[in-house]
Scaffold this motif. Sequence first.
Motif, PDB file in Angstrom:
ATOM      1  N   ILE A   1       0.895  -1.224   0.087  1.00 23.79           N
ATOM      2  CA  ILE A   1      -0.026   0.055  -0.088  1.00 23.79           C
ATOM      3  C   ILE A   1       1.023   1.053   0.115  1.00 23.79           C
ATOM      4  CG2 ILE A   1      -1.779   1.166   1.274  1.00 23.79           C
ATOM      5  CD1 ILE A   1      -2.331  -1.402   2.477  1.00 23.79           C
ATOM      6  N   MET A   2       1.084   1.911  -1.117  1.00 21.40           N
ATOM      7  CA  MET A   2       2.014   2.908  -1.271  1.00 21.40           C
ATOM      8  C   MET A   2       1.193   4.432  -1.107  1.00 21.40           C
ATOM      9  SD  MET A   2       4.548   3.445  -4.296  1.00 21.40           S
ATOM     10  CE  MET A   2       5.172   1.784  -4.170  1.00 21.40           C
ATOM     11  N   CYS A   3       1.747   5.171  -0.369  1.00 20.91           N
ATOM     12  CA  CYS A   3       1.190   6.539   0.288  1.00 20.91           C
ATOM     13  C   CYS A   3       2.070   7.762  -0.105  1.00 20.91           C
ATOM     14  CB  CYS A   3       0.791   6.379   1.677  1.00 20.91           C
ATOM     15  SG  CYS A   3      -0.082   4.792   2.208  1.00 20.91           S
ATOM     16  N   TYR A   4       1.443   8.613  -0.501  1.00 23.90           N
ATOM     17  CA  TYR A   4       1.966  10.003  -0.761  1.00 23.90           C
ATOM     18  C   TYR A   4       1.310  11.004  -0.163  1.00 23.90           C
ATOM     19  CZ  TYR A   4       3.850  13.703  -3.209  1.00 23.90           C
ATOM     20  OH  TYR A   4       4.411  15.120  -3.520  1.00 23.90           O
ATOM     21  N   GLY A   5       2.058  11.753   0.960  1.00 26.32           N
ATOM     22  CA  GLY A   5       1.504  12.849   1.412  1.00 26.32           C
ATOM     23  C   GLY A   5       0.645  12.622   2.934  1.00 26.32           C
ATOM     24  N   LEU A   6       0.828  11.588   3.218  1.00 23.22           N
ATOM     25  CA  LEU A   6       0.240  11.180   4.563  1.00 23.22           C
ATOM     26  C   LEU A   6       0.968  11.456   5.896  1.00 23.22           C
ATOM     27  CD1 LEU A   6      -1.802   7.766   3.555  1.00 23.22           C
ATOM     28  CD2 LEU A   6      -2.505  10.375   3.527  1.00 23.22           C
ATOM     29  N   SER A   7       0.581  11.665   6.795  1.00 26.87           N
ATOM     30  CA  SER A   7       1.484  12.013   8.029  1.00 26.87           C
ATOM     31  C   SER A   7       1.503  10.615   8.870  1.00 26.87           C
ATOM     32  CB  SER A   7       0.403  12.971   9.025  1.00 26.87           C
ATOM     33  OG  SER A   7      -0.690  12.185   9.414  1.00 26.87           O
ATOM     34  N   GLU A   8       2.552  10.883   9.882  1.00 25.05           N
ATOM     35  CA  GLU A   8       3.032   9.462  10.579  1.00 25.05           C
ATOM     36  C   GLU A   8       1.667   8.823  11.016  1.00 25.05           C
ATOM     37  OE1 GLU A   8       5.256   6.544  11.236  1.00 25.05           O
ATOM     38  OE2 GLU A   8       5.907   8.467  10.070  1.00 25.05           O
ATOM     39  N   ALA A   9       0.853   9.705  11.651  1.00 21.99           N
ATOM     40  CA  ALA A   9      -0.452   9.266  12.456  1.00 21.99           C
ATOM     41  C   ALA A   9      -1.200   8.605  11.390  1.00 21.99           C
ATOM     42  CB  ALA A   9      -1.133  10.469  12.908  1.00 21.99           C
ATOM     43  N   GLN A  10      -1.331   9.200  10.354  1.00 25.36           N
ATOM     44  CA  GLN A  10      -2.455   8.682   9.169  1.00 25.36           C
ATOM     45  C   GLN A  10      -1.887   7.163   8.597  1.00 25.36           C
ATOM     46  OE1 GLN A  10      -2.376  12.084   6.407  1.00 25.36           O
ATOM     47  NE2 GLN A  10      -4.259  12.820   7.298  1.00 25.36           N
ATOM     48  N   LEU A  11      -0.532   7.159   8.620  1.00 25.35           N
ATOM     49  CA  LEU A  11       0.101   5.793   8.089  1.00 25.35           C
ATOM     50  C   LEU A  11      -0.080   4.673   9.267  1.00 25.35           C
ATOM     51  CD1 LEU A  11       3.624   7.232   6.654  1.00 25.35           C
ATOM     52  CD2 LEU A  11       1.619   6.485   5.516  1.00 25.35           C
ATOM     53  N   ASN A  12      -0.090   5.289  10.446  1.00 29.62           N
ATOM     54  CA  ASN A  12      -0.440   4.450  11.490  1.00 29.62           C
ATOM     55  C   ASN A  12      -1.810   3.751  11.472  1.00 29.62           C
ATOM     56  OD1 ASN A  12       2.144   4.529  12.765  1.00 29.62           O
ATOM     57  ND2 ASN A  12       1.652   6.114  14.062  1.00 29.62           N
ATOM     58  N   VAL A  13      -2.720   4.553  11.205  1.00 30.30           N
ATOM     59  CA  VAL A  13      -4.424   4.104  10.901  1.00 30.30           C
ATOM     60  C   VAL A  13      -4.114   3.083   9.714  1.00 30.30           C
ATOM     61  CG1 VAL A  13      -6.562   5.088  10.174  1.00 30.30           C
ATOM     62  CG2 VAL A  13      -5.109   6.299  11.743  1.00 30.30           C
TER      63      VAL A  13
END
Length: 214
Positions: free
Chosen positions: A15-27
Amino acid sequence: MLAINGICKNWARVIMCYGLSEAQLNVINDNLPTSGCEVMSVDCFTDIIAMPQMVAIVVWDIMSEIDRGSFEDFFTDIAPFLETVIVIGQPDVNKELSKQILVYDTFDALAENLKYKLLGAYKKTKKSENFSSTLANALIILKAIKTKPYVTTQQLAEGLEMSQRSVQRYIETLRVSGEWIEYDTTHKGWVAGPGWEPDDDVAMNKTIEKIKNL
């Protein structure tokens, strides 16, 4: 498999993410459909285009105009695409592409459905993997029968490292798709009738389409 920094990754689980915060990545990590899935955060948007993934999640507002144009051009060109593409924000893309992507105004809105969206993406890629494996094995068996008349079920099973019952199921799939394959009781092996030759790509593609439509 995809090698990144010397580590081999299964693209169908990334799941590749661009522009997300650390908290959002944890979710996202908390909502992974299986333990084999992995969240990868990238700093450069072009990584989303350059590397395959199961899911791509991007924040539209932080993308440059160039990145937005690349996003629209790339995913329009490859549509319909296997990966699930999720955009947070209000993307200004063409009508056809807007039908292919999932759009959420905010990350919180995505979070409410995140578990189900990730599970759906996982099931879609898993189904594709299973079909690709089935198709590859069926075509290998067909080519073996074409190039080596009277090859036995046991020889095919040993060559493909599968059970003889599985070989018989693949042969039945080919026969249902229209391939003429018979068991010769005299030679105690399989023989194929007229059809595509091993190097006949056009005819082979027709066989692939027949299997897809079963």
